[in-house]
Write an enzyme that holds these catalytic residues in place. Structure first.
Site, PDB file in Angstrom:
ATOM      1  N   ASN A 119       3.065  -0.039  -5.388  1.00 18.20           N
ATOM      2  CA  ASN A 119       4.144   0.475  -6.579  1.00 18.20           C
ATOM      3  C   ASN A 119       3.577   1.377  -7.281  1.00 18.20           C
ATOM      4  OD1 ASN A 119       5.031  -2.045  -5.733  1.00 18.20           O
ATOM      5  ND2 ASN A 119       4.379  -3.425  -7.379  1.00 18.20           N
ATOM      6  N   VAL A 120       4.508   2.296  -7.707  1.00 23.90           N
ATOM      7  CA  VAL A 120       4.379   3.365  -8.613  1.00 23.90           C
ATOM      8  C   VAL A 120       4.571   3.322  -9.958  1.00 23.90           C
ATOM      9  CG1 VAL A 120       5.071   4.978  -6.453  1.00 23.90           C
ATOM     10  CG2 VAL A 120       6.960   4.111  -8.160  1.00 23.90           C
ATOM     11  N   ASP A 121       4.801   2.032 -10.585  1.00 21.54           N
ATOM     12  CA  ASP A 121       5.287   1.774 -11.807  1.00 21.54           C
ATOM     13  C   ASP A 121       4.350   1.479 -12.904  1.00 21.54           C
ATOM     14  OD1 ASP A 121       4.203  -0.913 -11.334  1.00 21.54           O
ATOM     15  OD2 ASP A 121       6.407  -1.839 -10.662  1.00 21.54           O
ATOM     16  N   HIS A 136       0.678   4.629  -2.905  1.00 23.45           N
ATOM     17  CA  HIS A 136       2.121   5.458  -2.871  1.00 23.45           C
ATOM     18  C   HIS A 136       2.049   6.465  -4.214  1.00 23.45           C
ATOM     19  CE1 HIS A 136       3.771   2.430   0.217  1.00 23.45           C
ATOM     20  NE2 HIS A 136       2.822   3.333   0.720  1.00 23.45           N
ATOM     21  N   CYS A 144       3.886  20.272  -9.703  1.00 25.77           N
ATOM     22  CA  CYS A 144       4.406  21.799  -9.278  1.00 25.77           C
ATOM     23  C   CYS A 144       4.621  21.631  -8.055  1.00 25.77           C
ATOM     24  CB  CYS A 144       3.883  22.583  -9.926  1.00 25.77           C
ATOM     25  SG  CYS A 144       4.737  24.325  -9.707  1.00 25.77           S
ATOM     26  N   GLY A 204       4.250  -9.935  -2.669  1.00 22.26           N
ATOM     27  CA  GLY A 204       5.740  -9.205  -3.081  1.00 22.26           C
ATOM     28  C   GLY A 204       5.737  -8.079  -2.138  1.00 22.26           C
ATOM     29  N   THR A 205       5.536  -7.954  -0.764  1.00 28.02           N
ATOM     30  CA  THR A 205       5.916  -6.888   0.011  1.00 28.02           C
ATOM     31  C   THR A 205       6.376  -7.347   1.240  1.00 28.02           C
ATOM     32  OG1 THR A 205       5.058  -5.030   1.139  1.00 28.02           O
ATOM     33  CG2 THR A 205       3.394  -6.745   0.648  1.00 28.02           C
ATOM     34  N   PRO A 231       8.761 -15.146  -1.913  1.00 31.59           N
ATOM     35  CA  PRO A 231       9.803 -16.072  -1.845  1.00 31.59           C
ATOM     36  C   PRO A 231      10.318 -16.197  -0.329  1.00 31.59           C
ATOM     37  CG  PRO A 231      10.283 -14.455  -3.459  1.00 31.59           C
ATOM     38  CD  PRO A 231       9.116 -13.927  -2.744  1.00 31.59           C
ATOM     39  N   GLU A 232      10.058 -15.175   0.303  1.00 32.83           N
ATOM     40  CA  GLU A 232      10.593 -15.207   1.856  1.00 32.83           C
ATOM     41  C   GLU A 232       9.584 -14.673   2.968  1.00 32.83           C
ATOM     42  OE1 GLU A 232      14.016 -12.404   1.759  1.00 32.83           O
ATOM     43  OE2 GLU A 232      14.664 -13.284   0.118  1.00 32.83           O
TER      44      GLU A 232
HETATM   45  C1  BJW Z   1       8.996 -11.044  -4.332  1.00 27.38           C
HETATM   46  C2  BJW Z   1       9.871 -11.344  -5.503  1.00 27.38           C
HETATM   47  C3  BJW Z   1       9.071 -12.257  -6.478  1.00 27.38           C
HETATM   48  C4  BJW Z   1      11.267 -10.420  -4.366  1.00 27.38           C
HETATM   49  N1  BJW Z   1       7.844 -12.381  -6.289  1.00 27.38           N
HETATM   50  N2  BJW Z   1       7.742 -11.393  -4.088  1.00 27.38           N
HETATM   51  C5  BJW Z   1       3.611   3.621  12.285  1.00 27.38           C
HETATM   52  C6  BJW Z   1       4.670   2.936  12.990  1.00 27.38           C
HETATM   53  C7  BJW Z   1       6.092   3.306  12.473  1.00 27.38           C
HETATM   54  C8  BJW Z   1       6.272   3.855  11.463  1.00 27.38           C
HETATM   55  C9  BJW Z   1       5.310   4.542  10.932  1.00 27.38           C
HETATM   56  C10 BJW Z   1       4.040   4.361  11.355  1.00 27.38           C
HETATM   57  N3  BJW Z   1       3.180   5.106  10.304  1.00 27.38           N
HETATM   58  C11 BJW Z   1       3.822   5.815   9.603  1.00 27.38           C
HETATM   59  C12 BJW Z   1       5.356   5.555   9.864  1.00 27.38           C
HETATM   60  C13 BJW Z   1       6.369   6.059   9.111  1.00 27.38           C
HETATM   61  C14 BJW Z   1       6.619   5.648   7.817  1.00 27.38           C
HETATM   62  C15 BJW Z   1       6.891   4.007   7.911  1.00 27.38           C
HETATM   63  O1  BJW Z   1       6.166   3.039   7.528  1.00 27.38           O
HETATM   64  N4  BJW Z   1       8.019   3.643   8.279  1.00 27.38           N
HETATM   65  C16 BJW Z   1       8.703   2.321   8.233  1.00 27.38           C
HETATM   66  C17 BJW Z   1       9.794   2.063   7.522  1.00 27.38           C
HETATM   67  C18 BJW Z   1       8.798   2.101   9.900  1.00 27.38           C
HETATM   68  N5  BJW Z   1       5.554   5.569   6.860  1.00 27.38           N
HETATM   69  C19 BJW Z   1       5.000   6.652   6.410  1.00 27.38           C
HETATM   70  O2  BJW Z   1       5.917   7.639   6.635  1.00 27.38           O
HETATM   71  C20 BJW Z   1       3.756   6.701   5.338  1.00 27.38           C
HETATM   72  N6  BJW Z   1       3.122   7.845   5.850  1.00 27.38           N
HETATM   73  C21 BJW Z   1       2.236   7.824   6.873  1.00 27.38           C
HETATM   74  O3  BJW Z   1       1.715   6.955   7.182  1.00 27.38           O
HETATM   75  O4  BJW Z   1       1.915   9.190   7.138  1.00 27.38           O
HETATM   76  C22 BJW Z   1       1.337   9.438   8.354  1.00 27.38           C
HETATM   77  C23 BJW Z   1       2.503   9.445   9.371  1.00 27.38           C
HETATM   78  C24 BJW Z   1       3.844   9.886   8.958  1.00 27.38           C
HETATM   79  C25 BJW Z   1       4.721   9.782   9.969  1.00 27.38           C
HETATM   80  C26 BJW Z   1       4.586   9.178  11.266  1.00 27.38           C
HETATM   81  C27 BJW Z   1       3.214   8.739  11.513  1.00 27.38           C
HETATM   82  C28 BJW Z   1       2.341   8.770  10.560  1.00 27.38           C
HETATM   83  C29 BJW Z   1       4.421   6.996   3.908  1.00 27.38           C
HETATM   84  C30 BJW Z   1       5.189   5.599   3.347  1.00 27.38           C
HETATM   85  C31 BJW Z   1       5.701   6.101   2.087  1.00 27.38           C
HETATM   86  C32 BJW Z   1       6.492   5.048   1.595  1.00 27.38           C
HETATM   87  N7  BJW Z   1       6.991   5.489   0.337  1.00 27.38           N
HETATM   88  C33 BJW Z   1       8.022   4.651  -0.558  1.00 27.38           C
HETATM   89  C34 BJW Z   1       8.591   5.370  -1.659  1.00 27.38           C
HETATM   90  C35 BJW Z   1       7.638   5.474  -2.671  1.00 27.38           C
HETATM   91  C36 BJW Z   1       8.030   6.416  -3.938  1.00 27.38           C
HETATM   92  C37 BJW Z   1       9.077   5.418  -4.482  1.00 27.38           C
HETATM   93  O5  BJW Z   1       8.772   4.416  -5.407  1.00 27.38           O
HETATM   94  O6  BJW Z   1      10.308   6.023  -4.390  1.00 27.38           O
HETATM   95  O7  BJW Z   1       7.205   3.250  -0.970  1.00 27.38           O
HETATM   96  S1  BJW Z   1       9.040   3.667   0.561  1.00 27.38           S
HETATM   97  C38 BJW Z   1       9.193   2.041  -0.412  1.00 27.38           C
HETATM   98  O8  BJW Z   1       8.725   1.231   0.552  1.00 27.38           O
HETATM   99  C39 BJW Z   1       8.060   2.231  -1.433  1.00 27.38           C
HETATM  100  C40 BJW Z   1       7.185   1.103  -1.220  1.00 27.38           C
HETATM  101  O9  BJW Z   1       5.966   1.085  -1.951  1.00 27.38           O
HETATM  102  C41 BJW Z   1       7.214   0.492   0.283  1.00 27.38           C
HETATM  103  C42 BJW Z   1       7.161  -0.754   0.590  1.00 27.38           C
HETATM  104  O10 BJW Z   1       8.146  -1.567  -0.012  1.00 27.38           O
HETATM  105  P1  BJW Z   1       7.648  -2.818  -0.579  1.00 27.38           P
HETATM  106  O11 BJW Z   1       6.971  -2.852  -1.801  1.00 27.38           O
HETATM  107  O12 BJW Z   1       7.442  -3.868   0.472  1.00 27.38           O
HETATM  108  O13 BJW Z   1       9.120  -3.204  -1.164  1.00 27.38           O
HETATM  109  P2  BJW Z   1      10.453  -4.169  -0.287  1.00 27.38           P
HETATM  110  O14 BJW Z   1      11.679  -4.093  -1.015  1.00 27.38           O
HETATM  111  O15 BJW Z   1      10.482  -3.847   0.993  1.00 27.38           O
HETATM  112  O16 BJW Z   1       9.961  -5.545  -0.410  1.00 27.38           O
HETATM  113  C43 BJW Z   1       9.814  -6.569  -1.634  1.00 27.38           C
HETATM  114  C44 BJW Z   1       9.249  -7.736  -1.022  1.00 27.38           C
HETATM  115  O17 BJW Z   1       9.129  -8.491  -2.368  1.00 27.38           O
HETATM  116  C45 BJW Z   1      10.260  -8.714  -0.428  1.00 27.38           C
HETATM  117  O18 BJW Z   1       9.454  -9.385   0.745  1.00 27.38           O
HETATM  118  C46 BJW Z   1      10.861  -9.993  -1.282  1.00 27.38           C
HETATM  119  O19 BJW Z   1      10.816 -11.119  -0.774  1.00 27.38           O
HETATM  120  C47 BJW Z   1       9.765 -10.137  -2.344  1.00 27.38           C
HETATM  121  N8  BJW Z   1      10.076 -10.427  -3.604  1.00 27.38           N
HETATM  122  N9  BJW Z   1      11.057 -10.983  -5.398  1.00 27.38           N
HETATM  123  C48 BJW Z   1       7.158 -11.961  -5.262  1.00 27.38           C
HETATM  124  N10 BJW Z   1       9.453 -12.487  -7.732  1.00 27.38           N
END
Ligand code: BJW
Length: 262
Positions: A119-121, A136, A144, A204-205, A231-232
């Site tokens: 999380n970035v918050d 992240h 800059c 929560g991810t 939850p899921e």
């Molecule tokens: C609750 C709830 C409640 C609801 N209580 N729970 C290897 C294989 C394939 C692809 C890649 C790989 N390595 C890298 C990649 C590419 C890419 C990637 O992973 N792509 C996938 C989509 C396939 N990764 C990257 O590019 C990363 N860089 C990297 O690895 O560099 C080297 C490299 C690059 C390229 C190729 C190979 C290597 C960087 C990733 C950066 C992610 N950035 C973001 C944006 C940040 C800025 C912003 O905030 O805008 O980060 S994307 C977004 O997703 C954000 C989040 O941190 C991240 C994860 O999301 P999160 O937190 O899991 O949220 P949700 O919405 O998905 O899930 C919410 C969950 O909460 C759900 O499960 C709900 O059920 C639950 N929930 N209410 C508890 N009350």
């Protein structure tokens, strides 16, 4: 119904909660990985929820990539500035507070607690957590694009979009976009914490974004008990030892209660 007294039957505690609490009582080195879901009860939308997710009305690829910023810096920086102000208006919820308590309990008995957050918050910091690794980056700091110099914008809307730094370059949020490397120091701290941890809790991810989605496997390789609170079902559910189903704001305080108060 008005005028009637309802007696709620005693709800038995989910066995997964008991199991996580039991592991927590025994653990010396705990790693918790958090995602957007832990902040959902503070009012910040998650990323991938079809109805309310941050990206329900935007294509993430259009906003969270360096290419999107190059193509349309005004749109991207407006979106991030709105989110920055939105996060500032939110308060930590009982899930954040429970993780801060978990850290205090662990460190008080000589254990070690590491919070890896996607999380970035900055809500974990505001809840009192100390040993935090921001995988992240953070939306509260911008940098800059010309000099890399970082600034913390004041808590009011930015004046112009895209914003410019004093050095004349465009400002962008210090977050990690798709295709960008995570900060080396954050990765090193994560692997150091995962290596030798004895309890891993994913909270929560959705566990679809790498490399954080693979951390559970590093924990398993260290012999840790692995668990999730969500939850899921998620991409790692079938790999964890214990999966507790529900909101983190309810379940994390309950895990603490079972582990530390009973
Ligand atoms: C609750 C709830 C409640 C609801 N209580 N729970 C290897 C294989 C394939 C692809 C890649 C790989 N390595 C890298 C990649 C590419 C890419 C990637 O992973 N792509 C996938 C989509 C396939 N990764 C990257 O590019 C990363 N860089 C990297 O690895 O560099 C080297 C490299 C690059 C390229 C190729 C190979 C290597 C960087 C990733 C950066 C992610 N950035 C973001 C944006 C940040 C800025 C912003 O905030 O805008 O980060 S994307 C977004 O997703 C954000 C989040 O941190 C991240 C994860 O999301 P999160 O937190 O899991 O949220 P949700 O919405 O998905 O899930 C919410 C969950 O909460 C759900 O499960 C709900 O059920 C639950 N929930 N209410 C508890 N009350």
């Amino acid at each position: 119904m008005e005028g009637r007294v309802w007696y709620l039957p005693h709800m038995p505690t989910d066995p997964a909660l008991q199991d996580i609490a039991h592991a927590l009582r025994q653990a010396q080195r705990v790693v918790v990985l958090t995602g957007a879901g832990v902040s959902a009860e503070s009012g910040t939308p998650t990323f991938r929820d079809a109805m309310t997710g941050l990206w329900a009305s935007f294509n993430p690829e259009e906003l969270a990539t360096p290419e999107a910023f190059e193509r349309n810096p005004e749109l991207v920086t407006r979106w991030y500035d709105q989110r920055r102000l939105g996060c500032m208006a939110c308060l930590p919820n009982p899930g954040h507070l429970a993780l801060a308590r978990m850290e205090r309990e662990l460190t008080a008995r000589g254990g070690r607690f590491t919070l890896l957050t996607q999380n970035v918050d900055r809500l974990h910091q505001r809840a009192g957590s100390q040993n935090i690794v921001e995988l992240h980056g953070t939306i509260m700091v911008w940098r800059c694009t010309r000099t890399g110099r970082e600034v913390t914008p004041p808590p009011e809307p930015m004046q112009a979009f895209p914003p410019k730094s004093d050095d004349g370059g465009l400002l962008r949020p210090s977050v990690v976009w798709f295709g960008e490397m995570l900060p080396e120091s954050a990765l090193a701290a994560s692997f150091e914490a995962l290596d030798g941890c004895d309890l891993f809790i994913s909270v929560g991810t959705s566990s679809v974004v790498q490399p954080a989605a693979s951390f559970v496997f590093y924990a398993k390789r260290s012999g840790a008990t692995t668990s999730e609170v969500n939850p899921e079902d998620t991409a790692i559910t079938r790999w964890v030892d214990h999966a507790a189903r529900g909101k983190s704001g309810l379940l994390l305080p309950e895990i603490n209660r079972l582990a530390f108060d009973d």
